[in-house]
Design a protein around this motif. Structure first.
Motif, short mmCIF file in Angstrom:
data_model
loop_
_atom_site.label_atom_id
_atom_site.label_comp_id
_atom_site.label_asym_id
_atom_site.label_seq_id
_atom_site.Cartn_x
_atom_site.Cartn_y
_atom_site.Cartn_z
N ASP A 205 0.83 -1.21 0.00
CA ASP A 205 0.00 0.00 0.00
C ASP A 205 0.86 1.26 0.00
N GLY A 306 -8.70 1.65 14.40
CA GLY A 306 -8.09 0.87 13.35
C GLY A 306 -8.74 1.02 12.00
N PRO A 307 -8.22 0.31 10.98
CA PRO A 307 -8.73 0.43 9.62
C PRO A 307 -10.22 0.11 9.56
N GLY A 308 -10.91 0.82 8.67
CA GLY A 308 -12.34 0.59 8.48
C GLY A 308 -13.22 1.60 9.18
N VAL A 356 -7.02 7.72 3.79
CA VAL A 356 -8.43 7.34 3.73
C VAL A 356 -8.75 6.98 2.28
N ASP A 357 -9.79 6.17 2.11
CA ASP A 357 -10.17 5.79 0.76
C ASP A 357 -11.24 6.74 0.23
N LEU A 362 -10.71 5.03 7.06
CA LEU A 362 -9.29 4.86 7.36
C LEU A 362 -8.77 3.56 6.76
N THR A 363 -7.60 3.64 6.12
CA THR A 363 -6.98 2.46 5.50
C THR A 363 -5.91 1.90 6.43
N PRO A 364 -5.44 0.65 6.15
CA PRO A 364 -4.31 0.13 6.93
C PRO A 364 -3.08 1.03 6.85
N GLY A 366 -3.14 4.28 6.56
CA GLY A 366 -3.40 5.41 7.45
C GLY A 366 -3.21 5.03 8.90
N ARG A 367 -3.68 3.85 9.29
CA ARG A 367 -3.50 3.41 10.68
C ARG A 367 -2.03 3.25 11.02
N TRP A 368 -1.26 2.73 10.09
CA TRP A 368 0.18 2.54 10.34
C TRP A 368 0.92 3.88 10.37
#
Length: 381
Positions: A205, A306-308, A356-357, A362-364, A366-368
């Motif tokens: 990603d 977290g993501p989602g 973000v998508d 939030l995407t993985p 973005g979380r990382w």
């Protein structure tokens, strides 16, 4: 209230009291008390050989009556105080503003006292006419304003320019407060992150996001120009390392490093006070207006969920309002709307970075990366 009170308040004997000294003492007590004391105070000063003047006493009575009736504004009272002839202007023509009395540092306190003394000398020399000022004479007011403008912008014997010296002190205090706030926010961020599992680095990603990011940064228009300004990239080659590039740009959104590059119409654009800012300028202004506490609340909440999780401006405003990580009151609809408006400038930039998508989720990546980027923004020299 009596003459002794005024002398103690001003720190001068009765014979040396100025109109400003008396005005400040009158404003230091309830207006009703000052009105009752006014006749006796005038007689006492006459007996002390310092009668002041009829225009001053008439203006004092009119102002106190307006205060007592609730008809005087703060500006009216300030204007009356300035009409004493020795009160520094709250706002000069060049938009210099004195700090509030309880917020003045040593330099501002010194310069304010120097200006008061200078004005007293000009009154004694006949260059300033307090009676004309009290009667609303515009020519006298113009002389008064010009005199202060010149003094603020003229070097003292030691080389300091008063207006610049005061502004520099205020800037130093502002930067010190900002650094303190940032250091506290960084410590809180690290405390929160230490309690959470470290997410896996989404290499694929990150690589795909940086391919898109490099294309965006090569485009001269929005959002590339804003992201370059945020990261401080002004013509130099971009980092070859994807992680370095991505974190630098993301950190810049939370702490923009530079302004947009100037173009031929920049001076005209900023000199037109009634004109509208460009979209890019408005975005940068919004980014700079977001407080450390708001960034902390948002990134901490997203890291925990977290993501989602939805990361739209509306949801972000709610995350700030509901945060247990910061001490903020956002009970009014206007507060939520203000936060939503500011972060409406953030989420499109996050989308360019893959944080973000398209649904503002939030995407993985973005979380990382968001917590790491925020930590970098607040750790930079």
């Amino acid at each position: 209230m009596d003459l002794d009170f005024v002398c103690v308040h001003a720190g001068r004997p009765a014979a040396e009291l100025t109109r400003r000294d008396v005005a400040l003492a009158l404003l230091a007590v309830p207006s009703g008390v000052a009105l009752v004391a006014l006749p006796d105070l005038r007689r006492a000063l006459m007996a002390a050989g310092n009668p002041l003047s009829l225009p001053f006493w008439e203006s004092a009575k009119a102002t106190l009556r307006a205060i007592e009736s609730g008809g005087a504004t703060v500006g009216d009272v300030q204007r009356w105080l300035e009409s004493t002839g020795t009160e520094p202007l709250l706002l000069t023509r060049s938009f210099f503003v004195w700090p509030e009395e309880d917020e003045r540092g040593p330099v501002a306190e010194e310069m304010f006292g120097r200006l008061v003394a200078h004005l007293e000398e000009r009154v004694a020399a006949g260059e300033v006419d307090p009676d004309a000022l009290a009667q609303g004479d515009e020519a006298a007011r113009e002389v008064y304003e010009d005199l202060q403008e010149r003094w603020l912008n003229s070097p003292l014997p030691d080389g300091r320019v008063p207006g610049i010296a005061v502004s520099d002190e205020q800037d130093e205090e502002l930067f010190a407060a900002w650094d303190e706030e940032e250091a506290f926010a960084l410590s809180e961020l690290r405390r929160i992150l230490a309690e959470l599992p470290d997410p896996e680095r989404p290499a694929g990603d990150l690589r795909a996001a940086c391919v898109r990011l490099r294309e965006v940064l090569a485009d001269p228009g929005y959002p590339g120009n804003v992201l370059r300004a945020c990261a401080g990239y002004d013509g130099e080659p971009l980092p070859a390392d994807d992680e370095e590039l991505w974190l630098t740009v993301t950190a810049g959104i939370a702490g923009p490093i530079s302004d947009l590059p100037e173009d031929d119409d920049t001076p005209e654009r900023f000199s037109d006070l009634e004109g509208e800012l460009s979209h890019e300028d408005s975005v940068l202004a919004a980014l700079c207006a977001i407080h450390h506490a708001d960034w902390l609340a948002v990134v901490a909440a997203l890291a925990r969920r977290g993501p989602g999780v939805l990361a739209s401006p509306e949801r972000i405003a709610r995350l700030i309002a509901e945060s247990d990580d910061i001490d903020v009151q956002m009970d009014e609809p206007d507060d939520l709307e203000a936060a939503e408006t500011l972060f409406s400038s953030v989420t499109p930039l996050w989308a360019c970075l893959g944080i973000v998508d398209r649904r503002e989720v939030l995407t993985p990546l973005g979380r990382w990366g968001l917590p790491k980027a925020l930590e970098r923004a607040w750790s930079a020299d």
